[in-house]
Scaffold this motif. Structure first.
Motif, PDB file in Angstrom:
ATOM      1  N   PHE B  56       0.840  -1.211   0.000  1.00 51.02           N
ATOM      2  CA  PHE B  56       0.000   0.000   0.000  1.00 51.02           C
ATOM      3  C   PHE B  56       0.869   1.252   0.000  1.00 51.02           C
ATOM      4  CE2 PHE B  56      -2.351   3.393   2.183  1.00 51.02           C
ATOM      5  CZ  PHE B  56      -3.478   3.468   1.377  1.00 51.02           C
ATOM      6  N   GLN B  57       1.874   1.228   0.852  1.00 53.52           N
ATOM      7  CA  GLN B  57       2.721   2.422   0.966  1.00 53.52           C
ATOM      8  C   GLN B  57       3.614   2.642  -0.263  1.00 53.52           C
ATOM      9  OE1 GLN B  57       4.364   1.429   4.743  1.00 53.52           O
ATOM     10  NE2 GLN B  57       2.879   2.674   5.875  1.00 53.52           N
ATOM     11  N   SER B  58       3.789   1.594  -1.050  1.00 49.88           N
ATOM     12  CA  SER B  58       4.670   1.749  -2.208  1.00 49.88           C
ATOM     13  C   SER B  58       3.933   2.320  -3.430  1.00 49.88           C
ATOM     14  CB  SER B  58       5.301   0.403  -2.580  1.00 49.88           C
ATOM     15  OG  SER B  58       4.314  -0.448  -3.130  1.00 49.88           O
ATOM     16  N   LEU B  59       2.600   2.440  -3.337  1.00 52.81           N
ATOM     17  CA  LEU B  59       1.843   2.922  -4.502  1.00 52.81           C
ATOM     18  C   LEU B  59       2.132   4.396  -4.770  1.00 52.81           C
ATOM     19  CD1 LEU B  59      -1.640   1.296  -3.762  1.00 52.81           C
ATOM     20  CD2 LEU B  59       0.152   0.449  -5.275  1.00 52.81           C
ATOM     21  N   ARG B  60       2.131   4.764  -6.043  1.00 45.49           N
ATOM     22  CA  ARG B  60       2.327   6.183  -6.366  1.00 45.49           C
ATOM     23  C   ARG B  60       1.036   6.926  -6.071  1.00 45.49           C
ATOM     24  NH1 ARG B  60       2.834   6.798 -11.788  1.00 45.49           N
ATOM     25  NH2 ARG B  60       3.315   8.960 -11.357  1.00 45.49           N
ATOM     26  N   PRO B  61       1.083   7.923  -5.188  1.00 41.38           N
ATOM     27  CA  PRO B  61      -0.154   8.612  -4.784  1.00 41.38           C
ATOM     28  C   PRO B  61      -0.951   9.162  -5.972  1.00 41.38           C
ATOM     29  CG  PRO B  61       1.706   9.352  -3.453  1.00 41.38           C
ATOM     30  CD  PRO B  61       2.264   8.467  -4.509  1.00 41.38           C
ATOM     31  N   ASP B  62      -0.228   9.697  -6.979  1.00 43.01           N
ATOM     32  CA  ASP B  62      -0.945  10.311  -8.104  1.00 43.01           C
ATOM     33  C   ASP B  62      -1.837   9.329  -8.846  1.00 43.01           C
ATOM     34  OD1 ASP B  62       0.174  12.690  -7.534  1.00 43.01           O
ATOM     35  OD2 ASP B  62       1.624  12.700  -9.193  1.00 43.01           O
ATOM     36  N   ILE B  63      -1.391   8.096  -8.904  1.00 42.40           N
ATOM     37  CA  ILE B  63      -2.194   7.129  -9.655  1.00 42.40           C
ATOM     38  C   ILE B  63      -3.421   6.719  -8.838  1.00 42.40           C
ATOM     39  CG2 ILE B  63      -1.134   4.908  -8.993  1.00 42.40           C
ATOM     40  CD1 ILE B  63      -1.058   4.317 -12.032  1.00 42.40           C
ATOM     41  N   VAL B  64      -3.267   6.696  -7.522  1.00 44.77           N
ATOM     42  CA  VAL B  64      -4.414   6.369  -6.664  1.00 44.77           C
ATOM     43  C   VAL B  64      -5.452   7.482  -6.762  1.00 44.77           C
ATOM     44  CG1 VAL B  64      -5.147   5.907  -4.291  1.00 44.77           C
ATOM     45  CG2 VAL B  64      -2.925   5.059  -5.097  1.00 44.77           C
ATOM     46  N   ILE B  65      -4.979   8.722  -6.731  1.00 38.43           N
ATOM     47  CA  ILE B  65      -5.897   9.864  -6.833  1.00 38.43           C
ATOM     48  C   ILE B  65      -6.645   9.815  -8.171  1.00 38.43           C
ATOM     49  CG2 ILE B  65      -6.002  12.393  -7.009  1.00 38.43           C
ATOM     50  CD1 ILE B  65      -3.502  12.372  -5.065  1.00 38.43           C
ATOM     51  N   ALA B  66      -5.893   9.553  -9.233  1.00 43.37           N
ATOM     52  CA  ALA B  66      -6.522   9.495 -10.562  1.00 43.37           C
ATOM     53  C   ALA B  66      -7.537   8.357 -10.643  1.00 43.37           C
ATOM     54  CB  ALA B  66      -5.459   9.331 -11.641  1.00 43.37           C
ATOM     55  N   ALA B  67      -7.225   7.248 -10.013  1.00 50.40           N
ATOM     56  CA  ALA B  67      -8.120   6.093 -10.072  1.00 50.40           C
ATOM     57  C   ALA B  67      -9.462   6.393  -9.412  1.00 50.40           C
ATOM     58  CB  ALA B  67      -7.463   4.884  -9.402  1.00 50.40           C
ATOM     59  N   PHE B  68      -9.463   7.275  -8.431  1.00 48.90           N
ATOM     60  CA  PHE B  68     -10.699   7.593  -7.716  1.00 48.90           C
ATOM     61  C   PHE B  68     -11.613   8.548  -8.474  1.00 48.90           C
ATOM     62  CE2 PHE B  68      -9.266   5.576  -3.828  1.00 48.90           C
ATOM     63  CZ  PHE B  68     -10.474   5.258  -3.203  1.00 48.90           C
ATOM     64  N   HIS B  69     -11.051   9.179  -9.513  1.00 48.66           N
ATOM     65  CA  HIS B  69     -11.871  10.147 -10.243  1.00 48.66           C
ATOM     66  C   HIS B  69     -13.093   9.445 -10.848  1.00 48.66           C
ATOM     67  CE1 HIS B  69     -13.041  13.206 -13.165  1.00 48.66           C
ATOM     68  NE2 HIS B  69     -12.339  14.054 -12.421  1.00 48.66           N
ATOM     69  N   PRO B  70     -14.279  10.088 -10.770  1.00 50.82           N
ATOM     70  CA  PRO B  70     -15.506   9.421 -11.258  1.00 50.82           C
ATOM     71  C   PRO B  70     -15.384   8.835 -12.655  1.00 50.82           C
ATOM     72  CG  PRO B  70     -16.033  11.538 -10.243  1.00 50.82           C
ATOM     73  CD  PRO B  70     -14.537  11.422 -10.225  1.00 50.82           C
ATOM     74  N   LYS B  71     -14.664   9.532 -13.549  1.00 53.09           N
ATOM     75  CA  LYS B  71     -14.613   9.028 -14.936  1.00 53.09           C
ATOM     76  C   LYS B  71     -13.715   7.791 -15.057  1.00 53.09           C
ATOM     77  CE  LYS B  71     -10.684  11.683 -16.458  1.00 53.09           C
ATOM     78  NZ  LYS B  71     -10.205  12.998 -16.714  1.00 53.09           N
ATOM     79  N   ASN B  72     -12.832   7.595 -14.072  1.00 48.56           N
ATOM     80  CA  ASN B  72     -11.880   6.481 -14.164  1.00 48.56           C
ATOM     81  C   ASN B  72     -12.253   5.273 -13.307  1.00 48.56           C
ATOM     82  OD1 ASN B  72     -10.130   7.945 -15.862  1.00 48.56           O
ATOM     83  ND2 ASN B  72      -9.118   8.898 -14.109  1.00 48.56           N
ATOM     84  N   ARG B  73     -12.938   5.531 -12.194  1.00 50.85           N
ATOM     85  CA  ARG B  73     -12.992   4.511 -11.151  1.00 50.85           C
ATOM     86  C   ARG B  73     -13.669   3.205 -11.572  1.00 50.85           C
ATOM     87  NH1 ARG B  73     -15.074   6.357  -5.893  1.00 50.85           N
ATOM     88  NH2 ARG B  73     -15.442   4.148  -5.530  1.00 50.85           N
ATOM     89  N   ASN B  74     -14.750   3.270 -12.336  1.00 49.13           N
ATOM     90  CA  ASN B  74     -15.453   2.030 -12.697  1.00 49.13           C
ATOM     91  C   ASN B  74     -14.580   1.099 -13.524  1.00 49.13           C
ATOM     92  OD1 ASN B  74     -17.645   3.071 -11.412  1.00 49.13           O
ATOM     93  ND2 ASN B  74     -18.632   3.810 -13.294  1.00 49.13           N
ATOM     94  N   VAL B  75     -13.864   1.726 -14.457  1.00 52.03           N
ATOM     95  CA  VAL B  75     -13.022   0.927 -15.347  1.00 52.03           C
ATOM     96  C   VAL B  75     -11.827   0.362 -14.580  1.00 52.03           C
ATOM     97  CG1 VAL B  75     -11.525   1.035 -17.369  1.00 52.03           C
ATOM     98  CG2 VAL B  75     -13.775   2.108 -17.430  1.00 52.03           C
ATOM     99  N   VAL B  76     -11.240   1.189 -13.712  1.00 52.09           N
ATOM    100  CA  VAL B  76     -10.112   0.714 -12.917  1.00 52.09           C
ATOM    101  C   VAL B  76     -10.562  -0.465 -12.042  1.00 52.09           C
ATOM    102  CG1 VAL B  76      -8.456   1.324 -11.105  1.00 52.09           C
ATOM    103  CG2 VAL B  76      -8.958   2.959 -12.933  1.00 52.09           C
ATOM    104  N   LEU B  77     -11.724  -0.320 -11.464  1.00 54.44           N
ATOM    105  CA  LEU B  77     -12.242  -1.387 -10.593  1.00 54.44           C
ATOM    106  C   LEU B  77     -12.476  -2.674 -11.396  1.00 54.44           C
ATOM    107  CD1 LEU B  77     -13.290  -2.211  -7.786  1.00 54.44           C
ATOM    108  CD2 LEU B  77     -15.548  -1.349  -8.453  1.00 54.44           C
TER     109      LEU B  77
END
Lengths: 373, 473, 267
Positions: B56-77
């Motif tokens: 968890f701590q090794s993840l790049r924060p920017d990619i986690v933030i981007a993944a949470f964006h409404p337009k991205n999250r469903n596809v990432v999930l």
């Protein structure tokens, strides 16, 4: 003296032999890689000349198109092409040797126009079907394209004649290499390299005469005994033997090589019985491979080990032209395997041309000192 | 490079991926925003095993933030859930000693499944580069420490590094086409020398015509015969048919998605391109891959119907054509470009999948269809052959998808790609009036340019084109 | 027995004279237009102080870039061997030497007698050499001598990831533009420099096969920040030498001179 003449020719890209050939109204064809089947070019009545960027000191024209991390041989060659250095040839045969040379062709094709220029595709694998495909689609196509482009007729007898001449060249060169690899060599590595290179810069028939005479002259020479270490060189192709010069200036003697512009070109001959076109294709397809052929590492390694042992080398120096991936991949592995045989290696990165001699000399001398020589 | 704990010998990287996708699944299923996640994180971390906390701590924060964006999250999930099954499957197969086949990316895994292998793409090291703060540079350096040059493609040398360090089990066999590329060829050669496993290379055609297809098909047929000997299993026609029928559906959706990106504004978020590639090389032939692309198509259609795109509403769109090398370098870059500049991602040389439907009537027709797909696989098509193919493809995309600019973040080590970039740039400029820019980076080595600096540089370029566009309409 | 070693480098020339195994004098000058002139001048300077003349020398060995051109030297040996030999003589427990000069970076392994066992030297690129530190300190607007101590002042050294010195300079300028602290950038630069030397040393396994002590020579040895970082990377103490590290090449050459004298001349 024939030796001096060949050494001199080995330092040229254009010379009086090519000039004489052209004056007779005959055509010259360039090629860029030892995988280009020269015998067929000659059988079409053309004089095959390997394109070298001898004397090229900069690549500024080519650098506009090619990134700075593209192999410097490709860049020098393109630069020379763009600078009209090869205008004496009537056509060029490229080979998809590696990504860098094949893309150089793609760029060249847009910028430098010769009446006939083509790229031959050499497969990466060794199934007999791959060979059949190569024979059918590349070699036979080359033959018919040449016939169309130059109005020549390539016959079985012209091919056979060409084969005989080239095989003789290889036989004579093998004898030269024997002299170089002897306990007391009659000739050093620099001169040998130039003599071998001369074969790609003049008609082979004339070359054979001169080489035959040179071998006789060499027999009368005393052997070289005052050297520090017997060295095998390998890695990327070499035109001007600057690296060999540094090695020999530092007291070493280059007694063996595994270069495509050296022993690997000379070693394999074309079979003389059977269909000549088939035999030529077979020879080029099966000859001692370039590092691009990654499926046959053992074969490449055995060749290096054989050359090292046969010529009783003390150490090996593998260089690669900066940004050459293939040689980077092989040099490291050869070093591992030679080390197992008790033969140390030195790996060097260089440009196509060596300009900073001092830095090379330091490493090469330190290598000799490490060898205890 | 960190030593691998005994219990993770040969599977550490796969376990790390599995844990990563599990964490993504938990995060996106349970939390609405990244702020919610971060608020709850300290408590959740207490409940997780130490290994998972490390991941968890090794993840790049920017990619986690981007993944949470409404337009991205469903596809990432969707992708994460499919990947969980995939990596669990790989680990199970290795533990069961199922014949393992590692392959170079430009091949679909369907054929290898039908031959009884557990296929694993060696370029899945891209995931480590894209997701973790430390990327895969440690593995790259380990391989290089043997003396190999630093200009060998980083998408190909992390793999041998992981194998050397024990994070990735030595496969029974490695399979790849002859071209491209020198980097992958020599990496496979070294592994074969050191570990003595099988290495099968089949020739790739240089010609994209009928004769080329015949040669490609024939070369693959011969490879199949060799693989059958290794796995001890004949090509299972029924399995292949089931796989190819499935991948036909996936490819149809790929084609539809590509067409949808012609809409203005482009409705398809750019960050998903790395996921597309990952799904294709891991799960093509499986229903989860089709479902993934179905979701992308559905979401894109929905946006088109609403008249919105992957950029904030009201923002002027800049349509960018990418060559390659950015996907794994920093996938969240595309999200950032969309949000900051309204710059959308049309396609690139690593996500350009041409819809080719395979005739599933016989084993022969399927093998030929598979061969045709290889010849046209993203990047393979452009890099195995004449430079014109590459330039023409990119030009075609720029023209028909109405690009405003070209961005060639050339992978320093990919000489064949770079060598054409000037000619391509000239053609876009001369014939379409489209500006382009070249950035020198390395796909999987952020040391060639730190991400923040890269954003700064690409940002400057975007600002210039915003003010100076001379595009011919 | 009086022997001398002479080392003509790209920036300085050094001469060292030994009598019966003891150093009696050494000198350093900045280079003259040609290696021959440099060698003559520095040797003359060293001899003058001792009252000796050129003819008093039993044997002279040269090293450095101009080594083959010096007429009064009887042999030339690469600076790689000489550096190793010199450092080993100063501290016989030394097995590893990292020499970071203005243009070169070398990693050297010597055996128990000071003989060269293995080595690595950077290719043409300036990354990982003193030149790199010069470029960067200029970009930071500080004196080269100020750079080293920044490692001890910074709590948060920034990562300089670019390997190429040209690009690293851009990177530093970018960090400055972002308002980052010079101390933290400088500390990061020292770390990056150490990392590069460590990578080179790792290529000959100096990191994990070190059988004795490790020392650093060359101009960069004066940068305490780089040394501190190297100690961390090697997880070993970097021992210092009782003599100016710059003189190691000339010392090694003199030691080789003694060896050759014993072997070739004195029977």
């Amino acid at each position: 003296m024939a030796i001096e003449e060949l050494i001199r020719i080995g330092e040229t890209i254009y010379n009086k032999y090519i000039d004489d050939w052209k004056k007779e109204g005959k055509r010259v064809i360039g090629y860029t890689c030892s995988y280009a089947p020269e015998e067929i070019l000659q059988a079409a009545g053309l004089l095959p000349i390997r394109l070298k960027a001898i004397g090229s000191s900069e690549t500024s024209k080519a650098d506009v198109y090619m990134p700075k991390f593209h192999c410097t041989f490709s860049r020098h060659l393109l630069d020379q092409g763009m600078s009209n250095a090869f205008d004496f040839v009537d056509g060029i045969v490229f080979v998809n040797s590696c990504d860098q040379l094949r893309r150089m062709y793609d760029v060249w094709n847009k910028l430098v126009k010769f009446p006939y220029q083509t790229i031959m595709v050499m497969p990466y694998s060794y199934d007999k079907e791959d060979f059949e495909w190569y024979l059918e689609h590349e070699v036979k196509k080359l033959k018919s394209d040449l016939e169309t482009a130059y109005g020549a007729k390539i016959t079985d007898s012209s091919l056979s004649e060409s084969i005989n001449i080239f095989n003789e060249t290889r036989n004579l060169q093998a004898r030269l290499y024997e002299m170089r690899g002897a306990k007391e060599p009659r000739i050093n590595g620099v001169d040998t390299h130039k003599i071998i290179t001369a074969a790609t810069s003049m008609p082979k028939k004339k070359y054979n005469e001169l080489l035959k005479a040179s071998l006789e002259e060499l027999k009368k020479r005393p052997g070289i005994t005052d050297y520090r270490a017997r060295i095998l060189i390998g890695g990327s192709m070499i035109d001007e033997p600057e690296l060999l010069q540094v090695i020999e200036d530092a007291g070493g003697l280059v007694v063996a090589d595994v270069l495509c512009t050296g022993t690997r070109w000379t070693t394999d001959k074309v079979e003389t019985d059977g269909d000549p076109l088939y035999a030529i294709a077979k020879r080029y397809y099966d000859h001692q491979p370039c590092p691009r052929m990654t499926m046959v590492y053992e074969r490449k390694r055995d060749f290096v080990l054989d050359q090292a042992k046969k010529n009783q080398v003390d150490g090996a120096i593998f260089s690669k032209i900066a940004f050459c991936d293939h040689h980077s991949g092989d040099n490291v592995l050869y070093q591992e395997d030679l080390e197992k045989e008790g033969i140390p290696s030195l790996l060097l990165d260089r440009d196509y041309r060596i300009t900073d001699v001092g830095r090379f000399r330091t490493r090469i001398e330190a290598f000799f000192e490490k060898l205890g020589k | 490079m960190k030593p691998v704990p005994k219990e993770l010998e040969g599977i550490e990287l796969f376990q790390r991926y599995l844990t990563t996708f599990n964490l993504i699944n938990i995060a996106l299923t349970n939390f609405k925003t990244v702020e919610d996640l971060m608020a709850a994180a300290p408590e959740i971390l207490k409940t997780l095993p130490e290994y998972d906390v490390g991941v968890f701590q090794s993840l790049r924060p920017d990619i986690v933030i981007a993944a949470f964006h409404p337009k991205n999250r469903n596809v990432v999930l969707k992708c994460a859930q499919a990947q969980i099954k995939f990596w669990q499957g790989i680990i199970d197969d290795i533990k069961a000693d199922k014949p393992q086949l590692d392959f170079w990316f430009a091949q679909g895994p369907e054929l290898f499944r039908a031959l009884g292998f557990s296929p694993l793409c060696t370029e899945t090291t891209l995931v480590a580069s894209a997701i973790y703060q430390d990327g895969c540079e440690d593995a790259t350096d380990l391989f290089r420490s043997k003396g190999f040059a630093d200009h060998i493609c980083t998408a190909n040398v992390a793999y041998p590094g992981y194998v050397m360090n024990g994070n990735w089990k030595v496969p029974h066999v490695m399979v790849k086409p002859g071209t491209p590329c020198p980097s992958s060829n020599l990496a496979y050669q070294a592994i074969k020398k050191w570990y003595g496993n099988d290495y099968i290379m089949y020739d790739s055609t240089y010609y994209l015509d009928e004769k080329g297809l015949a040669h490609q098909t024939d070369a693959i047929r011969r490879a199949i015969a060799k693989l059958e000997k290794i796995s001890g299993q004949k090509l299972d026609e029924a399995v292949l048919r089931q796989q190819m029928k499935e991948s036909n559906q996936t490819y149809a959706l790929c084609g539809e998605l590509l067409e949808l990106r012609k809409n203005k504004p482009n409705p398809d978020p750019g960050m998903h391109r790395i996921l597309d590639l990952l799904m294709m090389v891991t799960l093509l032939g499986e229903p989860s891959c089709t479902e993934y692309f179905q979701l992308l198509v559905d979401e894109a259609k929905e946006r088109v119907a609403k008249g919105v795109g992957a950029i904030p509403e009201g923002k002027k769109e800049i349509r960018a054509l990418h060559t390659w090398a950015l996907n794994a370098y920093m996938p969240d870059l595309y999200h950032w470009l969309e949000e900051t500049y309204g710059m959308t991602y049309l396609t690139c040389g690593l996500s350009y999948f041409v819809n080719h439907q395979v005739d599933t009537s016989s084993a022969d027709s399927m093998v030929e269809g598979w061969a045709q797909r290889i010849m046209n696989f993203t990047m393979e098509r452009q890099s195995m052959s004449f430079g014109d193919v590459w330039v023409d493809d990119m030009f075609y995309l720029a023209k028909n998808w109405d690009a405003d600019c070209g961005i060639f973040a050339g992978n320093l080590s990919c000489k064949q790609g770079w060598a054409m970039s000037k000619l391509l740039g000239d053609r876009l400029e001369d014939e379409l009036g489209i500006p382009s820019v070249r950035f020198e980076i390395e796909l999987c080595d952020k040391r060639t340019c730190p991400p923040d600096e890269f954003k700064h540089r690409i940002g400057s370029f975007v600002e210039t084109i915003l003010t100076n566009s001379k595009k011919r309409v | 027995m009086i022997v001398a070693g002479i080392d003509v480098g790209s920036l300085t020339a050094k001469a060292l004279i030994m009598k019966d195994g003891e150093i009696i004098d050494f000198d350093i000058i900045t280079v003259r237009p040609t290696p021959v002139q440099s060698a003559g001048d520095v040797m003359e300077k060293a001899l003058n102080k001792t009252g000796l003349k050129m003819d008093d020398l039993d044997y002279c060995v040269s090293t450095g870039y101009g080594r083959e051109q010096i007429s009064f030297s009887r042999k030339s040996i690469s600076e790689i061997s000489c550096h190793g030999m010199g450092a080993h003589w100063c501290r016989p427990s030394i097995r590893g030497v990292i020499d970071i000069g203005g243009q070169d970076c070398k990693a050297i392994i010597v055996d128990k007698d000071g003989n060269l066992d293995n080595f690595a030297m950077n290719d043409k690129c300036a990354a990982g050499t003193g030149r790199f530190l010069e470029i960067i300190s200029k970009a930071l607007g500080i004196d080269l001598a100020e750079l080293g101590p920044l490692t001890f002042k910074s709590n948060n050294p920034l990562k300089i990831v670019r390997r190429c010195s040209v690009f690293a300079e851009y990177e530093v300028i970018f960090l400055l533009a972002e308002g980052k602290d010079v101390t933290d950038i400088g500390a990061g630069v020292n770390e990056a420099m150490a990392q590069r030397a460590f990578s080179l040393a790792s290529s000959i396994n100096l990191n994990n096969k070190l059988t004795g002590e490790l020392t650093v020579t060359g101009g960069v040895a004066k940068n305490v920040g780089v040394i501190k970082n190297l100690e961390k990377l090697f997880d070993a103490e970097i021992v210092s030498l009782p003599l100016d590290p710059q003189i190691m090449g000339a010392l090694g050459a003199a030691l080789f001179a003694r060896r050759y004298y014993e072997k070739e001349v004195r029977v």
